[in-house]
Design a protein around this motif. Structure first.
Motif, PDB file in Angstrom:
ATOM      1  N   ARG A 289      26.441 -50.010 -47.035  1.00  0.00           N
ATOM      2  CA  ARG A 289      26.401 -49.573 -45.656  1.00  0.00           C
ATOM      3  C   ARG A 289      27.019 -48.277 -45.949  1.00  0.00           C
ATOM      4  NH1 ARG A 289      28.530 -54.812 -42.445  1.00  0.00           N
ATOM      5  NH2 ARG A 289      26.383 -55.573 -42.108  1.00  0.00           N
TER       6      ARG A 289
ATOM      7  N   GLU B 148      32.090 -64.769 -52.096  1.00  0.00           N
ATOM      8  CA  GLU B 148      32.025 -64.114 -51.096  1.00  0.00           C
ATOM      9  C   GLU B 148      32.655 -62.768 -50.836  1.00  0.00           C
ATOM     10  OE1 GLU B 148      33.507 -65.367 -46.257  1.00  0.00           O
ATOM     11  OE2 GLU B 148      33.522 -66.519 -47.858  1.00  0.00           O
ATOM     12  N   ASP B 149      33.815 -62.795 -51.448  1.00  0.00           N
ATOM     13  CA  ASP B 149      34.454 -61.072 -51.294  1.00  0.00           C
ATOM     14  C   ASP B 149      33.777 -60.541 -52.166  1.00  0.00           C
ATOM     15  OD1 ASP B 149      36.653 -62.688 -50.087  1.00  0.00           O
ATOM     16  OD2 ASP B 149      37.995 -63.071 -51.939  1.00  0.00           O
ATOM     17  N   TYR B 150      33.044 -60.656 -53.366  1.00  0.00           N
ATOM     18  CA  TYR B 150      32.292 -59.981 -53.956  1.00  0.00           C
ATOM     19  C   TYR B 150      31.147 -59.359 -53.286  1.00  0.00           C
ATOM     20  CZ  TYR B 150      29.384 -57.856 -57.725  1.00  0.00           C
ATOM     21  OH  TYR B 150      28.614 -56.973 -58.540  1.00  0.00           O
ATOM     22  N   ALA B 151      30.373 -60.132 -52.510  1.00  0.00           N
ATOM     23  CA  ALA B 151      29.484 -59.914 -51.613  1.00  0.00           C
ATOM     24  C   ALA B 151      29.867 -59.021 -50.549  1.00  0.00           C
ATOM     25  CB  ALA B 151      28.580 -61.233 -51.102  1.00  0.00           C
ATOM     26  N   LYS B 152      31.097 -59.024 -49.858  1.00  0.00           N
ATOM     27  CA  LYS B 152      31.597 -58.248 -48.842  1.00  0.00           C
ATOM     28  C   LYS B 152      31.730 -56.831 -49.554  1.00  0.00           C
ATOM     29  CE  LYS B 152      34.177 -61.685 -46.294  1.00  0.00           C
ATOM     30  NZ  LYS B 152      35.312 -62.126 -45.920  1.00  0.00           N
ATOM     31  N   THR B 153      32.220 -56.795 -50.771  1.00  0.00           N
ATOM     32  CA  THR B 153      32.335 -55.188 -51.365  1.00  0.00           C
ATOM     33  C   THR B 153      30.888 -54.823 -51.490  1.00  0.00           C
ATOM     34  OG1 THR B 153      34.088 -56.164 -52.530  1.00  0.00           O
ATOM     35  CG2 THR B 153      33.225 -54.298 -53.436  1.00  0.00           C
TER      36      THR B 153
ATOM     37  N   VAL C  47      28.155 -55.406 -49.692  1.00  0.00           N
ATOM     38  CA  VAL C  47      27.571 -54.936 -48.639  1.00  0.00           C
ATOM     39  C   VAL C  47      28.326 -53.687 -48.083  1.00  0.00           C
ATOM     40  CG1 VAL C  47      27.309 -55.552 -46.128  1.00  0.00           C
ATOM     41  CG2 VAL C  47      26.748 -57.401 -48.019  1.00  0.00           C
ATOM     42  N   ALA C  48      29.514 -53.598 -48.037  1.00  0.00           N
ATOM     43  CA  ALA C  48      30.372 -52.361 -47.768  1.00  0.00           C
ATOM     44  C   ALA C  48      29.785 -51.042 -48.363  1.00  0.00           C
ATOM     45  CB  ALA C  48      31.771 -52.496 -47.892  1.00  0.00           C
TER      46      ALA C  48
END
Length: 81
Positions: A27, A16-21, A23-24
């Motif tokens: 964006r 989940e943390d990797y995915a957030k990175t 996505v950021a």
């Protein structure tokens, strides 16, 4: 099963943390183009510790075993080739 002694721990990261990175970075568009992002987890763990932790959280009811590298050569003693 983990093989050999791991001298340096790995800084594991939650998916989940990797995915957030990721996505950021997407964006951010051109601001992140061509950049290298180094991402690591909050604490270092060696493979045997990570396996034990995973088995406990996932409730696999499996045990974690560390096998020395020399033990991998034992089957070769009984091989014809």
């Amino acid at each position: 099963v983990s093989f050999g002694r791991q001298r340096n721990p790995i800084w594991w990261l939650a998916g989940e943390d990797y995915a957030k990175t990721v996505v950021a970075a997407v964006r951010a568009g051109q601001r992140s183009a061509g950049r290298i992002f180094t991402v690591q987890g909050p604490e270092p763990l060696r493979m045997p510790d990570a396996l034990r932790r995973f088995n406990a959280v996932a409730q696999t009811k499996k045990i974690s075993v560390s096998v020395p590298l020399w033990a991998l050569s034992v089957p070769a003693l009984f091989s014809d080739e």
